[in-house]
Design an enzyme around this catalytic site. Structure first.
Site, mmCIF file in Angstrom:
data_model
loop_
_atom_site.group_PDB
_atom_site.id
_atom_site.type_symbol
_atom_site.label_atom_id
_atom_site.label_comp_id
_atom_site.label_asym_id
_atom_site.label_seq_id
_atom_site.Cartn_x
_atom_site.Cartn_y
_atom_site.Cartn_z
ATOM 1 N N SER A 262 0.832 -1.210 0.000
ATOM 2 C CA SER A 262 0.000 0.000 0.000
ATOM 3 C C SER A 262 0.862 1.254 0.000
ATOM 4 O O SER A 262 2.080 1.201 0.239
ATOM 5 C CB SER A 262 -0.892 0.019 1.245
ATOM 6 O OG SER A 262 -0.111 0.273 2.403
ATOM 7 N N LYS A 263 0.215 2.386 -0.243
ATOM 8 C CA LYS A 263 0.884 3.685 -0.201
ATOM 9 C C LYS A 263 1.520 3.902 1.181
ATOM 10 O O LYS A 263 2.617 4.437 1.303
ATOM 11 C CB LYS A 263 -0.142 4.775 -0.503
ATOM 12 C CG LYS A 263 0.380 6.193 -0.387
ATOM 13 C CD LYS A 263 -0.747 7.201 -0.550
ATOM 14 C CE LYS A 263 -0.306 8.598 -0.155
ATOM 15 N NZ LYS A 263 -1.397 9.569 -0.181
#
Length: 503
Positions: A262-263
């Protein structure tokens, strides 16, 4: 339908493109090019509430930067456009109603409040509410209303959706190119909404209709779409269309190997997860990665060629790629390995290429016009230090002393290496260097070593302080290569300044 391979990458313009999306685009691109086919970009913007300004252009810019441009798509109209779903919305209602006419779908008038009531009621009884064969005939839809009532409610403008009528009491057998055969009990599936009350199709309907009309032969997409495969295959069957070949790519996992990348992982561990910068998130381009390095490391996430080779040009990837060698389990993302790939590509570049890339950084660091070095000089400096660089940006820290004399000296090194006699020794060495006719590295080295021998002093008493005077630290390549490149005059000047400052 023709026999040409046609694949599509169909992102939603809801924000920046995650590298997982870039990998999906890459695998589609490689597959299409290997088979002489077409790579289509389709923008799936049916959900207007989540549309983000600039996201579509970001997707296009990212693909172009990676060197995997699409053949057809927005701005490159082929025979199958338009390529934005929002510009195709007039198409979808006809197909949704065709399924209703065939008895494969139905109109549903249930309000959001009524559906919420049923969900809560089921929860209180420890059950899960699924809108399907189990309860569809107890709800407000065209299966329970007469045709006249249904028509009247539609004519009156009452909000309604069109739902797929999932077959009951049958096993759906699906085939995935990567995962093999999959069997699903259809009675566990819900009657998905195909057409919404706002006049827009859902992803499921639009996706199937567009893939059919655009003559897509292979749907290569992320694993997150695997749960939708049964519905999509049933829709093809309901329309009487031949389905494409499906291939669901494995997830890209966090560096720990647990969970999807994920970011937040990138922010926490300091690596990019987007190809280009977006708002406050730095992209691979801006972090100094070469696009060919990004493409190479992404290709190796979830696919391998079957040997130990890791470095591939795009052309080699096209020739070697096959869906058969795509893994069916998640691929762990390794930030250190991505740097390793960039290091390899940096080392492959010529000294001249790197000097051209490095030059703007030097100009930014050195503002005085009189100090600007020429490209030939920069090329020589790059040759001496590039081995330790992962990124072009690293070159300044590795070579700044070639362009500016040290303004301060590393404290620990001074304490350890600058002794009582150091100034006197370097003063004598300075005089010796003044007499060296040619300042070539080999000649300077021979003269200095002969002088050390003749003086009867240790190498350590000379070489470390000399490096400190020239570089400001105990780092850098072969010292005599540095002396030779900066030249006699500058070398002597730096020795003199160091003696003045450190004594």
């Amino acid at each position: 339908m023709n026999n040409t391979i046609r694949v599509r990458f169909a992102p939603s313009p809801t924000g920046p493109l995650h590298i997982g999306g870039v990998r999906t685009a890459l695998f589609n691109y490689l597959f299409s090019k290997k088979h002489g086919g077409s790579f289509v970009l389709r923008i799936e913007d049916t959900d207007q509430n989540r549309y983000v300004e600039g996201a579509e252009q970001y997707i296009i810019d990212a693909l172009n930067w990676c060197g995997i441009p699409f053949d057809e798509g927005p701005g490159k109209n082929g025979a199958f456009g338009p390529y934005r779903q929002s510009e195709r919305k007039a198409l979808y209602k006809k197909y949704a109603e065709e399924l209703v006419a065939k008895g494969k779908a139905y109109y549903a008038f249930d309000t959001p409040e009524k559906l919420e009531f049923h969900r809560k009621d089921h929860e209180e009884k420890g059950k899960t509410f699924i809108y399907n064969w189990h309860n569809r005939e107890k709800l407000s839809n065209s299966l329970t209303l007469t045709p006249e009532e249904t028509r009247a409610r539609i004519a009156a403008g009452e909000d309604h959706v069109i739902r797929f009528k999932t077959p009951y009491n049958e096993t759906v057998t699906l085939h995935d190119q990567i995962r093999g055969d999959i069997s699903i009990d259809a009675s566990l599936l819900d009657d998905k909404v195909l057409f919404k009350s706002d006049g827009m199709p859902t992803y499921h309907l639009a996706n199937i209709v567009d893939d059919h009309l655009m003559e897509i032969t292979h749907v290569i997409r992320g694993e997150e779409w695997l749960p939708s495969l049964a519905l999509h295959c049933q829709l093809y069957e309901a329309f009487g269309w031949k389905p494409p070949v499906f291939a669901h790519l494995p997830l890209i996992m966090k560096p720990t190997g647990k969970g999807k990348l994920s970011k937040r992982d990138g922010e926490k561990m300091g690596f990019p997860v987007f190809p280009l910068s977006w708002e406050t998130s730095v992209g691979y381009r801006e972090a100094g990665y070469f696009p060919e390095a990004v493409v190479n490391f992404l290709a190796m996430l979830g696919w391998n060629p079957g040997d130990d080779k890791e470095l591939y040009t795009l052309e080699e990837l096209i020739n070697t790629f096959s869906l058969e060698r795509v893994h069916n389990s998640g691929a762990r993302f390794d930030p250190d390995k991505t740097k390793w790939f960039n290091h390899q590509y940096l080392q492959q570049k010529t000294d001249e290429e790197l000097a051209v890339l490095f030059y703007p950084i030097i100009k930014e660091k050195i503002t005085a016009v009189t100090q600007q070095p020429d490209l030939a000089y920069v090329t020589k400096a790059v040759r001496l230090v590039k081995e330790r660089a992962d990124f072009v940006n690293d070159l300044w820290d590795l070579s700044s002393y070639f362009f500016t004399a040290p303004e301060h000296y590393e404290e620990k090194a001074v304490k350890k290496q600058w002794k009582e006699k150091t100034a006197s020794i370097l003063g004598d060495l300075q005089k010796t260097l003044e007499g060296v006719p040619s300042f070539e590295s080999v000649e300077v080295e021979a003269v200095v070593k002969d002088w050390i021998g003749a003086e009867g002093i240790s190498f350590g008493m000379v070489m470390a302080p000399l490096r400190l005077a020239i570089v400001g630290d105990l780092k850098g390549p072969h010292l005599f290569d540095i002396l030779s490149l900066i030249g006699k005059e500058e070398s002597i000047r730096r020795i003199r300044i160091a003696i003045e400052r450190l004594s």
